[in-house]
Design an enzyme around this catalytic site. Structure first.
Site, short mmCIF file in Angstrom:
data_model
loop_
_atom_site.label_atom_id
_atom_site.label_comp_id
_atom_site.label_asym_id
_atom_site.label_seq_id
_atom_site.Cartn_x
_atom_site.Cartn_y
_atom_site.Cartn_z
N SER A 13 -4.92 -9.37 -21.92
CA SER A 13 -3.75 -10.07 -21.36
C SER A 13 -2.82 -10.45 -22.51
CB SER A 13 -4.17 -11.34 -20.64
OG SER A 13 -4.48 -12.36 -21.58
N ASP A 14 -1.64 -10.90 -22.19
CA ASP A 14 -0.80 -11.52 -23.21
C ASP A 14 -1.25 -12.99 -23.36
OD1 ASP A 14 1.11 -12.03 -25.12
OD2 ASP A 14 2.71 -10.98 -24.06
N TYR A 15 -0.64 -13.68 -24.28
CA TYR A 15 -1.01 -15.04 -24.68
C TYR A 15 -0.98 -16.01 -23.50
CZ TYR A 15 -1.21 -18.61 -28.44
OH TYR A 15 -1.58 -19.60 -29.31
N ALA A 34 -1.41 -15.53 -20.60
CA ALA A 34 -0.72 -14.97 -19.41
C ALA A 34 -1.58 -15.14 -18.17
CB ALA A 34 -0.39 -13.51 -19.64
#
Ligand code: NOJ
Length: 766
Positions: free
Chosen positions: A290-292, A294
């Site tokens: 995932s992104d940070y 997210a």
């Protein structure tokens, strides 16, 4: 366990001896070995250890959110962490890796990631600048050097390439990608993956690429960061998805899901994206992170609490959770409650372990950690030399009236502007390990090149911005902007006096590094007002005015285009900025870069891109017209079209010659132009080939880039440039999302940029 991929030499010999079938048998064999190894390892793992592999934490360098993980060291020992980012340096990484391989129960190595976006220690131009080189060799080499430096500091995973297509320069992250074109973006994506991963990810100087942000992040509404994306499937497939697919086909080992929603469903929990498209349709075999935070943010998107969204994400095909600890803290409970299955947890865990296997970490968890290499392979003379070359190649000459450039290597220059004597802003966005003290300012560069022969007068002229909102927000992470104590008027007066004493004014102006990149959207994409006031005052002196522009995005430059004598777009050029800029200003290198994102005349034209549709009422561009697709107050044309860029020399294009005008089936069409250097300087030209499909089963773009060639021509020299066109170049996604071509007329367009082409028509039957 033996090495998973044999050395390149043995591999090549084997291929020669046994033919290519060996390669596929070998690949199957490798896959079987990896499978057996991971299966065996997983049979020993507890549920907690498996969930631990899905947990990626940050050690705190370069944080891009409000949460930072704590208790990392003890969690590593407990097997609760699969990967770490935000730490680098051989000693620091080795220490943390030791916790995992020596002190955790199963000794599973960690994967170490970082945002290595345009170089690691040696900083290259921002990706949008790099893309303006139109040179895949240079682009691949930039990724290879970044990998070499990153691995020398213990890293084995980079959060790059960023391949999001962007057509909205208000979006700050347009700086991190390759612009607006799907075909061109795909070439860059491939080159970057090849450069990072090399011939084998087990090599000690190779890293695993992480393609981001899946998907369509660049389509954020209104160019506002993290905003909604709502897009038709045809547009997705035709214009936005190709670079992700190209990166996958080049062998990228991992993907990062994006922050945005895609047609209502956040990408992080979007099963259609992460499983149906990425894995089932495209055959991706790596893992998705995932992104940070997210995953946690899916709660803000309105899909439920952390346990709910974590279960949704796992089921959708997300394998690793960056920072948010949603997987870590909820999956066990969800398993008990029947909200996820053991098989889903196992699958994600397997994919993460496979990545570590592919990197050779089970063989040698510290494969690249070597204190000697850290000294030897970082910021070397060769890397700096390369940084200078790629920066020179990335510059785009936007205007050059009366051959103002190149400058004479004599006389007096007034060097002005808040970016002229600055060592940090040229590094651009995402420079975690780049050191401003090692970078060359424009002032230093000019002194290096002509210091003995040219009288250089300097005045700062203005602050980067005096706008309180922009200044405070852009410089939030820098603890504010360092401003000059003098008033704007005093600074401008000094600059004007300096200009009056000179033969030419070189104004180094534009955006600071933090005005583009993540969380740096702008609604007004002009040069900040304080600097525009400076430029206006300088223009009034009547001296030739050369603008050297630092920018992380296309800017609106209508005033500058009208009043400056020359504009050299230098983007954020990296460590060797000053030397590269001086080389170009004084003619040691003739600029050849071409923009990969359209420069609008005004924000009101955005989104603006060359491969738009015709509309049912196209405007001819001539005079006032009622009931046509235009504006009352501005032309439809951009200020600088996609593919645009001047040279110190001039190029003349012949008409397009086709070897046939009717074709059938899989025949190949050869389209040729002759290009002549009609000026005084040797120069490179990017010859661009576009195709239009005027009649089709759906409305097509007015043209699409299909190929290009970069040629070097001496003054007076002529070269023939031939493109082989196949039916692959005619294909598109139709209304049923079938990718095919349709018989009929096609128009081949070849030229120096997307607006200025010569055309020839052909009939192509099935
Ligand atoms: C957020 C950004 O969107 C992403 O590109 C980056 O890789 C991560 N933060 C990690 O820093």
């Amino acid at each position: 366990m033996k090495n998973y991929i044999p050395s390149l030499r043995i591999f090549l010999l084997a291929i020669l001896a046994l033919g290519v079938n060996y390669a596929s048998a070998q690949t199957k064999n490798d896959a079987a070995k990896m499978n057996a190894f991971v299966t065996q390892l997983m049979s020993k793992m507890t549920l907690e250890e498996k969930i631990g592999q899905l947990n990626l934490v940050t050690m705190g360098r370069a944080i891009t959110g409000s949460v930072v993980n704590s208790g990392v060291e003890s969690r590593i020992k407990k097997g609760e962490i699969g990967g770490v980012f935000g730490v680098y340096g051989a000693a620091d990484v080795a220490k943390i890796q030791d916790l995992a391989v020596k002190e955790s129960r199963l000794h599973i190595p960690l994967i170490f990631g970082l945002d290595v976006i345009h170089g690691h220690r040696t900083i290259f131009p921002i990706p949008l600048g790099i893309s303006a080189t139109w040179d895949m060799g240079l682009i691949e080499q930039s990724a290879h050097i970044a990998a070499k430096e990153a691995t020398a500091e213990g890293l084995n995973w980079v959060f790059s390439p960023m391949v999001d297509i962007a057509r909205d320069p208000r979006w700050g992250r347009i700086s991190e990608g390759s612009g607006e074109d799907p075909w061109y973006g795909s070439q860059v994506a491939k080159a970057m993956v090849k450069g990072y991963q090399g011939s084998s990810m087990t090599n000690s100087d190779a890293v695993m690429a992480c393609v981001k942000h899946f998907a369509l992040y660049g389509g954020a509404e209104a160019g506002r960061e993290y905003n909604t994306v709502d897009m038709s499937l045809i547009r997705m497939y035709q214009d936005y998805l190709p670079p992700y697919k190209a990166a996958l086909d080049a062998g990228a080992g991992s993907f990062m899901s994006s922050f945005n929603t895609v047609n209502g469903m956040p990408a992080t929990v979007n099963k259609w994206l992460l499983t149906d498209l990425l894995r089932k349709q495209w055959g991706f075999k790596g893992f998705v992170v995932s992104d940070y935070t997210a995953l946690n943010e899916v709660t803000d998107h309105g899909l439920g609490d952390l346990q709910t969204v974590s279960a949704l994400a796992l089921k959708a095909g997300l394998d690793m959770d960056m920072v948010g600890e949603g997987f870590l803290t909820t999956l066990k409970k969800s398993l008990k409650e029947g909200k996820v299955t053991q098989q889903e947890i196992d699958q994600a865990c397997r994919r993460v372990l496979e990545a570590k296997y592919k990197l050779g970490l089970f063989n040698n968890p510290n494969k690249s950690i070597d204190p000697e290499r850290e000294q030897r392979d970082v910021l070397t003379d060769d890397h700096r030399k390369f940084a200078r070359t790629i920066a020179e190649h990335s510059f785009v000459l936007l205007k050059n009236s009366a051959q103002t450039l190149p400058l004479k290597k004599s006389g007096t220059i007034a060097l002005v502007g808040p970016l002229a004597n600055n060592h940090s802003e040229m590094l651009g966005t995402w420079v975690i390990a780049g050191d401003p003290e090692k970078s060359v300012s424009v002032m230093d560069g000019i002194k290096n090149i002509v210091g003995n022969n040219v009288n250089i007068l300097y005045a700062r002229g203005s602050n980067i911005t005096d706008d309180s909102l922009l200044g405070v927000r852009a410089f939030a992470l820098n603890n504010g902007q360092i401003k000059d104590k003098r008033s704007p008027k005093e600074m401008i007066d000094e600059a004007v006096e300096t200009a009056k004493k000179a033969d030419v004014v070189v104004a180094v102006v534009g955006e600071s590094a933090n005005m583009s990149g993540e969380s740096s959207s702008r609604s007004d994409i002009r040069i900040p007002e304080s600097q525009r006031d400076l430029l206006k005052a300088l223009a009034k002196t009547g001296k030739p005015l050369v603008i050297v522009l630092f920018n992380g995005r296309p800017l609106t430059l209508t005033w500058e285009d009208e009043h400056a004598s020359a504009i050299l777009d230098a983007w954020a050029p990296g460590t060797e900025a000053g030397n590269a800029i001086a080389d170009v200003l004084f003619g040691n290198y003739n600029p050849a870069g071409k923009i990969t994102a359209t420069f609008p005349r005004s924000v009101g034209q955005i989104p603006i891109y060359y491969n738009h549709k015709n509309t049912g009422r196209p405007y001819s561009g001539k005079g006032p017209a009622k009931f046509k697709s235009d504006y009352l107050d501005i032309s439809n044309d951009p200020l600088y079209p996609f593919g645009y860029g001047l040279s110190y020399t001039t190029f003349n294009y012949s008409d397009v010659k086709l070897d046939k005008t009717t074709l059938k089936g899989n025949e190949i069409l050869k389209a040729t132009v002759t290009v002549t250097n009609t000026g005084k300087y040797s120069g490179e030209e990017v010859v661009q080939m576009y195709i239009s499909d005027p009649v089709a089963s759906i409305s097509r773009s007015v043209k699409e880039l299909k190929n290009y060639q970069k040629v070097t021509l001496q003054p007076g020299e002529t070269k023939e440039v031939t493109f082989n066109i196949t039916t692959n170049d005619l294909k598109f996604y139709n209304n049923e999302l079938v990718y095919d071509w349709e018989p009929g007329q096609f128009i081949v367009q070849i030229g120096t940029n997307s607006s200025d082409t010569h055309t020839a028509s052909v009939q192509w039957g099935k």
